[in-house]
Design an enzyme around this catalytic site. Structure first.
Site, PDB file in Angstrom:
ATOM      1  N   VAL A 153     -56.262 112.581  -4.821  1.00 37.13           N
ATOM      2  CA  VAL A 153     -57.710 112.796  -4.508  1.00 37.13           C
ATOM      3  C   VAL A 153     -57.659 114.554  -5.074  1.00 37.13           C
ATOM      4  CG1 VAL A 153     -58.360 111.236  -2.863  1.00 37.13           C
ATOM      5  CG2 VAL A 153     -57.618 113.309  -2.092  1.00 37.13           C
ATOM      6  N   ALA A 201     -52.646 120.733  -5.732  1.00 33.62           N
ATOM      7  CA  ALA A 201     -53.381 122.664  -6.103  1.00 33.62           C
ATOM      8  C   ALA A 201     -51.441 122.763  -6.263  1.00 33.62           C
ATOM      9  CB  ALA A 201     -53.280 123.591  -4.628  1.00 33.62           C
ATOM     10  N   SER A 202     -51.835 124.502  -6.049  1.00 35.09           N
ATOM     11  CA  SER A 202     -50.250 124.564  -6.628  1.00 35.09           C
ATOM     12  C   SER A 202     -48.877 124.176  -5.897  1.00 35.09           C
ATOM     13  CB  SER A 202     -50.520 126.200  -7.118  1.00 35.09           C
ATOM     14  OG  SER A 202     -50.859 126.787  -5.228  1.00 35.09           O
ATOM     15  N   GLN A 230     -50.114 118.235  -3.832  1.00 34.06           N
ATOM     16  CA  GLN A 230     -51.051 117.646  -3.714  1.00 34.06           C
ATOM     17  C   GLN A 230     -51.603 116.115  -2.950  1.00 34.06           C
ATOM     18  OE1 GLN A 230     -49.272 116.317  -7.390  1.00 34.06           O
ATOM     19  NE2 GLN A 230     -49.483 113.848  -6.700  1.00 34.06           N
ATOM     20  N   LYS A 236     -50.731 114.941   2.185  1.00 37.30           N
ATOM     21  CA  LYS A 236     -50.669 115.730   1.938  1.00 37.30           C
ATOM     22  C   LYS A 236     -49.112 116.148   1.609  1.00 37.30           C
ATOM     23  CE  LYS A 236     -51.606 121.205   1.493  1.00 37.30           C
ATOM     24  NZ  LYS A 236     -52.034 122.108   2.123  1.00 37.30           N
ATOM     25  N   ASP A 292     -59.168 130.673   5.385  1.00 35.71           N
ATOM     26  CA  ASP A 292     -59.522 129.862   3.735  1.00 35.71           C
ATOM     27  C   ASP A 292     -60.758 128.847   4.107  1.00 35.71           C
ATOM     28  OD1 ASP A 292     -59.495 129.901   0.815  1.00 35.71           O
ATOM     29  OD2 ASP A 292     -57.727 127.867   0.774  1.00 35.71           O
TER      30      ASP A 292
END
Length: 511
Positions: free
Chosen positions: A128, A131-132, A135, A150, A285
């Site tokens: 879904v 990212a670096s 995922q 994750k 964040d």
């Protein structure tokens, strides 16, 4: 240890990429940039077609995952990269194409020590989000709970280790150049980035951060932190409660679903203030992609890789600074900066108070809805050079988050003012922490702790000064000056000769 040639080659490649995107132009033109560094920057862009408008975020994305994360760190340092670059770097979405599930599956099973089928009733192979660093996949546990899984990208730790190794080497080369570069402390910037990355690359620490934040936010029932599925969590896999909500970035969907947007904005601001000021542990964040609206006008947060922490003394200073700026008490704000040693003591507190007034008064003359914490922070950054203020990494992370929260809240409710919303909370917290009752309570606690330590203190005194034993006390000895002649072997030779002479004289007397 990596050879200097390897570091230099990496820097040349990265520098070339930055130059092609125009990301080195500002540093090259800055009069405070050391001449040697400026020559290197010119060499990097030699023959490159540099765009008119620098594309900082694109440059870091082109270099790789570690550079993307470093770019996010630099977004918190407008005093280093400038306001324009910092704003552009804030748009880094950290998006990368997802890895095939055939690559991700072994990472999950090896890290958790069991086949996927033994842990999940179903597992969506299409992520879904990617990212670096990791995922995210949706799955259903054996007992029927929807969860988000994750997964750390294989090999990402080695990639970051190589990059940070070179960042540290480069910072060590340029900091001795002195001047503005030295004041901005590039080695400290890299050290801060390294600590952040270490937390993000260990998903157990991210899980622990989420768990700790959930405990601290018990007083904010409208702010939800997903529950961690610890049996399905490891250093490379994080499993947590699935959040089924609407992203705060999708304003149209929020309106269509009937959410009270001003209430959502106030909930976000209050939640952040409780984290930063009351608890001293905050989600650093809080952009729109990490925030979801839940039924009942509640908000849920995800992605706990970057967290900030502030001790109680610094939180008191911070609250007093915010309240002083809100009320216009610039002298007190200046005194706090000197008490906290944010401003060196050789400066005049009155001059600093005047500089703060120059930042604060223009905002106080604006309509309430146009006052901005971002504007205030920009003004504060502009006076740091004049007063030799060394940057404080933990406060910079907080400042970045404050601006981010204000942006998200304003997008939800354009009429909200962070000052008005924050003022009562900060005032009440200051009254609770610094009022007479708090002072008396702190004194009682301190005195009780001192009394509790007294028996141990007496025992240590007795151990240091025991009662006299059976031997009589030694007579006082006359002080005799000791003359040391030379050292080493010469001193030893003299000592031996003196001893031999003494022995010879004794035998002569006996004979």
């Amino acid at each position: 240890m990596t050879h200097a040639v390897v570091h230099t080659w990496r820097l040349l490649k990265w520098g070339r990429t930055l130059a092609r995107h125009g990301a080195l132009r500002g540093l090259e033109r800055d009069a405070k940039t050391p001449p040697r560094l400026r020559r290197l920057l010119r060499l990097a862009r030699l023959g490159a077609r540099v765009p008119e408008q620098p594309r900082y975020a694109d440059a870091f994305e082109a270099i790789g995952p570690a550079a993307v994360k470093f770019g996010q760190t630099l977004a918190t340092r407008p005093d280093i990269v400038g306001d324009e670059a910092a704003m552009d770097l804030l748009r880094l979405q950290d998006a990368l194409p997802p890895l095939p599930f055939d690559v991700i599956r072994p990472q999950i099973e090896e890290s958790l020590g069991r086949p996927i089928e033994a842990m999940f009733a179903s597992f969506d192979e299409t992520p879904v989000g990617a990212a670096s660093i990791a995922q995210v996949h949706r799955a259903i546990t054996i007992d029927g709970r929807p969860v988000a899984v994750k997964v750390l990208r294989p090999g990402v730790e080695a990639d970051f280790e190589r990059a940070i190794d070179t960042y540290e080497w480069a910072a060590a080369q340029i900091e001795p150049m002195g001047g503005e570069i030295a004041r901005l402390q590039p080695r400290l910037v890299i050290a801060t980035f390294k600590r952040w990355t270490a937390r993000e690359l260990d998903l157990r620490r991210e899980a622990a951060s989420a768990s700790e934040l959930a405990e601290g936010m018990a007083a904010e029932p409208n702010f939800h932190v997903p529950e961690i599925d610890w049996p399905r969590t490891s250093g490379k896999v994080l499993t947590l409660e699935w959040i089924d909500g609407i992203k705060l970035s999708n304003r149209a969907a929020l309106v269509e679903a009937g959410y009270d947007l001003p209430r959502l904005a106030q909930t976000l601001v209050h939640a952040f203030l409780r984290q930063a000021i009351a608890e001293g542990f905050f989600h650093a964040d809080l952009h729109q992609g990490n925030l979801f609206a839940l039924p009942g006008n509640r908000i849920a947060a995800v992605d706990f890789g970057i967290m900030g922490r502030i001790d109680r003394r610094a939180r008191i200073w911070l609250a007093e600074i915010l309240y002083g700026l809100i009320t216009g008490n610039y002298r007190r704000v200046a005194e706090i900066h000197f008490e906290a040693e944010y401003v060196p003591a050789h400066h005049d507190v009155r001059e600093f108070a005047t500089a703060l007034r120059a930042v604060g008064e223009p905002m106080r003359g604006l309509p309430v809805k146009e006052m901005s914490i971002g504007m205030m922070l920009d003004g504060l950054f502009s006076i740091t050079r004049d007063f030799d203020m060394v940057t404080q990494p933990h406060l910079l992370l907080l400042q970045k988050t404050m601006v981010m929260v204000e942006g998200v809240a304003t997008a939800l409710d354009p009429d909200i003012n962070l000052w008005d919303t924050a003022g009562p909370f900060v005032e009440e917290w200051i009254r609770t922490e610094l009022g007479p009752e708090a002072a008396i309570a702190d004194r009682i606690v301190a005195d009780v702790k001192t009394l509790y330590r007294l028996p141990e203190l007496v025992r240590r005194i007795e151990a240091r000064f025991p009662p006299p034993g059976g031997a009589p006390p030694a007579p006082p000895l006359r002080e005799i000056e000791v003359v040391r002649i030379g050292g080493g072997w010469r001193y030893l030779a003299i000592a031996l000769a003196s001893a031999a002479a003494g022995v010879g004289a004794t035998w002569a007397m006996i004979a």
